[in-house]
Design a protein around this motif. Structure first.
Motif, short mmCIF file in Angstrom:
data_model
loop_
_atom_site.label_atom_id
_atom_site.label_comp_id
_atom_site.label_asym_id
_atom_site.label_seq_id
_atom_site.Cartn_x
_atom_site.Cartn_y
_atom_site.Cartn_z
N HIS A 67 18.81 -9.97 -64.83
CA HIS A 67 19.12 -10.17 -66.25
C HIS A 67 18.21 -11.24 -66.86
CE1 HIS A 67 22.70 -7.63 -66.69
NE2 HIS A 67 22.98 -7.94 -65.44
N GLY A 68 17.91 -12.29 -66.09
CA GLY A 68 17.02 -13.33 -66.60
C GLY A 68 15.62 -12.83 -66.85
N GLU A 69 15.12 -12.01 -65.92
CA GLU A 69 13.77 -11.44 -66.09
C GLU A 69 13.74 -10.50 -67.28
OE1 GLU A 69 11.96 -11.22 -61.59
OE2 GLU A 69 13.58 -9.84 -62.13
N LEU A 70 14.82 -9.73 -67.46
CA LEU A 70 14.89 -8.82 -68.60
C LEU A 70 14.79 -9.60 -69.91
CD1 LEU A 70 15.35 -6.02 -69.84
CD2 LEU A 70 17.82 -6.48 -69.69
N GLU A 71 15.54 -10.68 -70.03
CA GLU A 71 15.53 -11.46 -71.26
C GLU A 71 14.14 -12.03 -71.53
OE1 GLU A 71 18.52 -14.44 -70.95
OE2 GLU A 71 20.20 -13.01 -70.97
N GLN A 72 13.47 -12.52 -70.49
CA GLN A 72 12.13 -13.07 -70.66
C GLN A 72 11.16 -12.00 -71.14
OE1 GLN A 72 11.15 -14.80 -66.88
NE2 GLN A 72 12.59 -16.50 -67.08
N ARG A 73 11.25 -10.83 -70.54
CA ARG A 73 10.31 -9.77 -70.92
C ARG A 73 10.61 -9.21 -72.31
NH1 ARG A 73 7.83 -6.63 -65.74
NH2 ARG A 73 8.20 -8.23 -64.18
N LEU A 74 11.90 -9.18 -72.66
CA LEU A 74 12.24 -8.70 -74.00
C LEU A 74 11.65 -9.62 -75.07
CD1 LEU A 74 15.96 -7.53 -73.61
CD2 LEU A 74 13.91 -6.11 -73.88
N GLU A 75 11.66 -10.91 -74.81
CA GLU A 75 11.03 -11.84 -75.76
C GLU A 75 9.55 -11.53 -75.92
OE1 GLU A 75 11.71 -15.85 -74.64
OE2 GLU A 75 13.89 -15.78 -74.88
N GLN A 99 14.97 -1.71 -69.44
CA GLN A 99 16.40 -1.48 -69.22
C GLN A 99 16.63 -0.58 -68.01
OE1 GLN A 99 17.39 0.04 -73.12
NE2 GLN A 99 18.10 -1.96 -73.85
#
Length: 224
Positions: free
Chosen positions: A59-67, A49
């Protein structure tokens, strides 16, 4: 009549008396990876974050890494997810800050600043803040030497580094909000020194009351 001689194949090879074959020499059993806890995952989420906030992640990279974070089972997996988001290291440019001193006058070191192998902060009948969250490190290991004489010094450390605290207290002491990481980090911060009638607090976030005092101080300096 010919005497019957049992062949070697007729022996029971699975009997309890059969010796087990030794493992081949040179093979060492692999050490199992340390399991990740929910707290470990949340610390990694905080790193991601922060990287989104300063533009290092989309934002796209954040979502991928959160998964990947919530699917990780070991601490090594979490370390890999945030490995490229470690504090930046400078090899040139402006010289590193080596010390700050406050004698009956508070000192604050925060924001983007360059810190070398060693830094020393001293507070005498005063308080200090050494904020390393946005610091640029020139070495893979940094020693922060803090002397607090009848005062309080906060050392604010980033989420994704290994922190070791070894200071000495006389009618005072060193305190850490949480233990260092159990997996290999790309940077290590050693906090040492002496607290005489004072405290050195190693934290990941400044307390709200201290944050408000710093904000008022900054507003006052701007007004002047």
């Amino acid at each position: 009549m010919d005497n019957f001689q049992p062949s070697e194949a007729s022996h029971d090879e699975s009997g309890p008396g059969k010796a087990l074959s030794p493992e081949p020499a040179g093979i060492v059993p692999a050490t199992p990876a340390l399991r990740a806890s929910d707290a470990d995952r949340e610390r990694t989420v905080a790193i991601l974050q922060a990287a989104l906030a300063d533009g290092r992640l989309s934002h796209g990279e954040l979502e991928q890494r959160l998964e990947r974070v919530y699917g990780a089972t070991s601490k090594n997996e979490l370390a890999e997810i945030s490995a490229d988001l470690q504090p930046a290291q400078w090899s040139g440019g402006s010289s590193a800050v080596s010390k700050d001193v406050g004698v009956m006058n508070d000192f604050v070191r925060k924001g983007r600043w360059k810190v070398g192998r060693k830094y020393k902060g001293t507070a005498v009948i005063s308080s200090g803040v050494i904020d390393l969250r946005d610091a640029d490190f020139t070495e893979p290991e940094t020693t922060i030497h803090v002397n607090s004489w009848i005062g309080t010094v906060y050392v604010v450390v980033p989420e994704n580094v290994d922190v070791q605290v070894t200071g000495t207290g006389i009618l005072g002491g060193f305190k850490q909000d949480r233990e260092g990481t159990n997996y290999a980090a790309t940077h290590r911060i050693n906090v040492t020194g002496m607290a005489v009638g004072g405290s050195v607090l190693v934290v990941h976030e400044l307390p709200d009351d201290k944050q408000r005092k710093l904000l008022k101080r900054e507003q006052k300096s701007i007004g002047n």
